[in-house]
Design a protein around this motif. Sequence first.
Motif, PDB file in Angstrom:
ATOM      1  N   LEU A  29       0.850  -1.190   0.000  1.00 50.07           N
ATOM      2  CA  LEU A  29       0.000   0.000   0.000  1.00 50.07           C
ATOM      3  C   LEU A  29       0.887   1.242   0.000  1.00 50.07           C
ATOM      4  N   VAL A  30       0.724   2.101  -0.997  1.00 48.77           N
ATOM      5  CA  VAL A  30       1.509   3.337  -1.082  1.00 48.77           C
ATOM      6  C   VAL A  30       0.570   4.515  -0.872  1.00 48.77           C
ATOM      7  N   ASP A  31       1.146   5.603  -0.357  1.00 48.69           N
ATOM      8  CA  ASP A  31       0.348   6.823  -0.187  1.00 48.69           C
ATOM      9  C   ASP A  31       0.881   7.899  -1.119  1.00 48.69           C
ATOM     10  N   ALA A  32       0.283   9.078  -1.089  1.00 46.95           N
ATOM     11  CA  ALA A  32       0.650  10.161  -1.994  1.00 46.95           C
ATOM     12  C   ALA A  32       2.057  10.672  -1.697  1.00 46.95           C
ATOM     13  N   CYS A  64      -8.682   7.384  -1.247  1.00 44.08           N
ATOM     14  CA  CYS A  64      -8.413   8.672  -0.605  1.00 44.08           C
ATOM     15  C   CYS A  64      -7.035   9.206  -1.005  1.00 44.08           C
ATOM     16  N   CYS A  65      -6.008   8.307  -1.095  1.00 41.56           N
ATOM     17  CA  CYS A  65      -4.656   8.760  -1.442  1.00 41.56           C
ATOM     18  C   CYS A  65      -4.593   9.268  -2.875  1.00 41.56           C
ATOM     19  N   ILE A  66      -5.314   8.638  -3.797  1.00 42.67           N
ATOM     20  CA  ILE A  66      -5.271   9.121  -5.178  1.00 42.67           C
ATOM     21  C   ILE A  66      -6.052  10.431  -5.319  1.00 42.67           C
ATOM     22  N   ARG A  67      -7.047  10.601  -4.485  1.00 43.89           N
ATOM     23  CA  ARG A  67      -7.758  11.885  -4.492  1.00 43.89           C
ATOM     24  C   ARG A  67      -6.861  13.010  -3.968  1.00 43.89           C
ATOM     25  N   HIS A  68      -5.954  12.662  -3.039  1.00 50.63           N
ATOM     26  CA  HIS A  68      -5.004  13.666  -2.561  1.00 50.63           C
ATOM     27  C   HIS A  68      -4.111  14.151  -3.700  1.00 50.63           C
ATOM     28  N   LEU A  69      -3.751  13.260  -4.602  1.00 53.32           N
ATOM     29  CA  LEU A  69      -2.919  13.662  -5.739  1.00 53.32           C
ATOM     30  C   LEU A  69      -3.705  14.554  -6.703  1.00 53.32           C
ATOM     31  N   LEU A 110      -3.595   8.784   7.483  1.00 59.44           N
ATOM     32  CA  LEU A 110      -3.615   8.003   8.715  1.00 59.44           C
ATOM     33  C   LEU A 110      -4.935   7.273   8.881  1.00 59.44           C
ATOM     34  N   GLU A 111      -6.039   7.986   8.747  1.00 54.13           N
ATOM     35  CA  GLU A 111      -7.360   7.378   8.942  1.00 54.13           C
ATOM     36  C   GLU A 111      -7.655   6.346   7.855  1.00 54.13           C
ATOM     37  N   CYS A 112      -7.299   6.682   6.620  1.00 60.30           N
ATOM     38  CA  CYS A 112      -7.622   5.785   5.516  1.00 60.30           C
ATOM     39  C   CYS A 112      -6.812   4.484   5.589  1.00 60.30           C
ATOM     40  N   TYR A 129      -0.721  -6.583   4.534  1.00 55.31           N
ATOM     41  CA  TYR A 129      -0.307  -5.446   3.721  1.00 55.31           C
ATOM     42  C   TYR A 129       1.090  -4.989   4.152  1.00 55.31           C
ATOM     43  N   VAL A 130       1.879  -4.582   3.141  1.00 56.28           N
ATOM     44  CA  VAL A 130       3.129  -3.867   3.372  1.00 56.28           C
ATOM     45  C   VAL A 130       2.836  -2.400   3.074  1.00 56.28           C
ATOM     46  N   VAL A 131       3.089  -1.512   4.029  1.00 54.71           N
ATOM     47  CA  VAL A 131       2.702  -0.109   3.916  1.00 54.71           C
ATOM     48  C   VAL A 131       3.939   0.724   3.632  1.00 54.71           C
ATOM     49  N   ALA A 132       3.882   1.518   2.554  1.00 55.76           N
ATOM     50  CA  ALA A 132       4.944   2.463   2.196  1.00 55.76           C
ATOM     51  C   ALA A 132       4.380   3.865   2.342  1.00 55.76           C
ATOM     52  N   THR A 133       4.824   4.590   3.362  1.00 59.40           N
ATOM     53  CA  THR A 133       4.301   5.920   3.641  1.00 59.40           C
ATOM     54  C   THR A 133       5.426   6.819   4.121  1.00 59.40           C
ATOM     55  N   GLN A 134       5.258   8.118   3.855  1.00 56.30           N
ATOM     56  CA  GLN A 134       6.231   9.109   4.284  1.00 56.30           C
ATOM     57  C   GLN A 134       5.800   9.829   5.556  1.00 56.30           C
ATOM     58  N   GLU A 135       4.606   9.618   6.021  1.00 59.10           N
ATOM     59  CA  GLU A 135       4.112  10.327   7.199  1.00 59.10           C
ATOM     60  C   GLU A 135       4.513   9.570   8.457  1.00 59.10           C
ATOM     61  N   LEU A 136       5.121  10.313   9.369  1.00 61.32           N
ATOM     62  CA  LEU A 136       5.608   9.710  10.609  1.00 61.32           C
ATOM     63  C   LEU A 136       4.454   9.238  11.492  1.00 61.32           C
ATOM     64  N   GLU A 137       3.356   9.997  11.519  1.00 58.89           N
ATOM     65  CA  GLU A 137       2.217   9.612  12.357  1.00 58.89           C
ATOM     66  C   GLU A 137       1.631   8.273  11.927  1.00 58.89           C
ATOM     67  N   VAL A 138       1.610   8.045  10.625  1.00 61.85           N
ATOM     68  CA  VAL A 138       1.064   6.775  10.125  1.00 61.85           C
ATOM     69  C   VAL A 138       1.957   5.615  10.572  1.00 61.85           C
ATOM     70  N   ARG A 139       3.253   5.790  10.479  1.00 64.82           N
ATOM     71  CA  ARG A 139       4.153   4.715  10.871  1.00 64.82           C
ATOM     72  C   ARG A 139       4.073   4.452  12.373  1.00 64.82           C
ATOM     73  N   GLN A 140       3.972   5.503  13.169  1.00 65.27           N
ATOM     74  CA  GLN A 140       3.861   5.309  14.612  1.00 65.27           C
ATOM     75  C   GLN A 140       2.592   4.560  14.981  1.00 65.27           C
ATOM     76  N   ARG A 141       1.494   4.857  14.302  1.00 63.22           N
ATOM     77  CA  ARG A 141       0.234   4.161  14.610  1.00 63.22           C
ATOM     78  C   ARG A 141       0.276   2.708  14.137  1.00 63.22           C
ATOM     79  N   LEU A 142       0.850   2.456  12.975  1.00 65.64           N
ATOM     80  CA  LEU A 142       0.846   1.093  12.442  1.00 65.64           C
ATOM     81  C   LEU A 142       1.881   0.200  13.124  1.00 65.64           C
TER      82      LEU A 142
END
Length: 334
Positions: A29-32, A64-69, A110-112, A129-142
């Motif tokens: 799973l990748v984010d924007a 939601c991530c593609i809508r962010h783009l 984070l929510e999505c 899922y393997v999560v690829a994200t740049q947001e620190l909050e998302v990594r801390q929660r996961l």
Amino acid sequence: MRAKRSKTYRKLMQQYGLAFGFREPYQVLVDAGVIKDAARFKMKLGQMLAGVVHGEIKPMITQCCIRHLYDIPTTNDIERRQKDEYIEVAKQAERRRCGHHELEEPLSALECLESVVDPKGSNTNKNRYVVATQELEVRQRLRKVAGVPLIYINKSVMILEPMAIKSENVRDAEERAKIRAGLKGRRGAITGEKRRREEADDDEDVDMPDRVKAIVAKDAEVAAQDPLAELPMQKKRKVKGPKGPNPLSAKKAKPVKQKSAGREVEDERAAVRKALKKDPQAAEKAVISGVAGDDGAPSEGPKKRKRKRKPKEGDGGASTGPGVVTGGDADSPD
């Protein structure tokens, strides 16, 4: 990628596979934010992700991530071209339905991502899922969700985070459970073998032929009449006692050497010399008489010479000197 880091990532993904059931192709799973940073550092996102997890991947992106783009504001042509590049990369990934497309505004990453990875709030990554994200909050929660590999980009280097404490605890518990199950299965197998042996011993009486049954019955009658009688079917017990030495490790006796005739003569001479040394008188005699002969006995020394008596004055005849006799027969005795 450096060899040492590559080896570490490979081992880490193997641990995820053994403990949580991850298998290829890995659902990433990748984010924007990852898409934008990969384009900024001119990285091929798909190849880099596959290299980090050491296997085939299945890139996915939420609605939601593609809508962010799509919602990125642009003011000039350069920004518009960059936005088109981001959207083109996102279109190559599979669309993951998160159920938030009906909302007017997309949810935060984070929510999505949390709703997709752990929809029931049980802190388990059910869909692996393997999560690829740049947001620190998302990594801390996961990190609080067991079994979630996390990937991020740091200065044009893609990094796979070490296993979180929550995931390590679950992995250790799984390993202990497997060890216990193996021990229980082994004990059950051992008891089963013993039971089969006991059952086989009980069934020996049923499978005995008639001839053996007759002999056993006869032995029982003889034993009833005379308990001390020796039965033909009775096995003789081996008498237990101390075992003898190992013949291979025991010391072998040395063969007795036969002495030759010359050696015996030498031994006799040595004995005589020893006796002469102990007896001082014998030593003086040995000095006078000489060493023992060839036959081993001491040889007689030369006889003493008798001293001649001087002639008396009345014998007649004068002596002209010692040893010269005059006026008589020279050959006659004194």
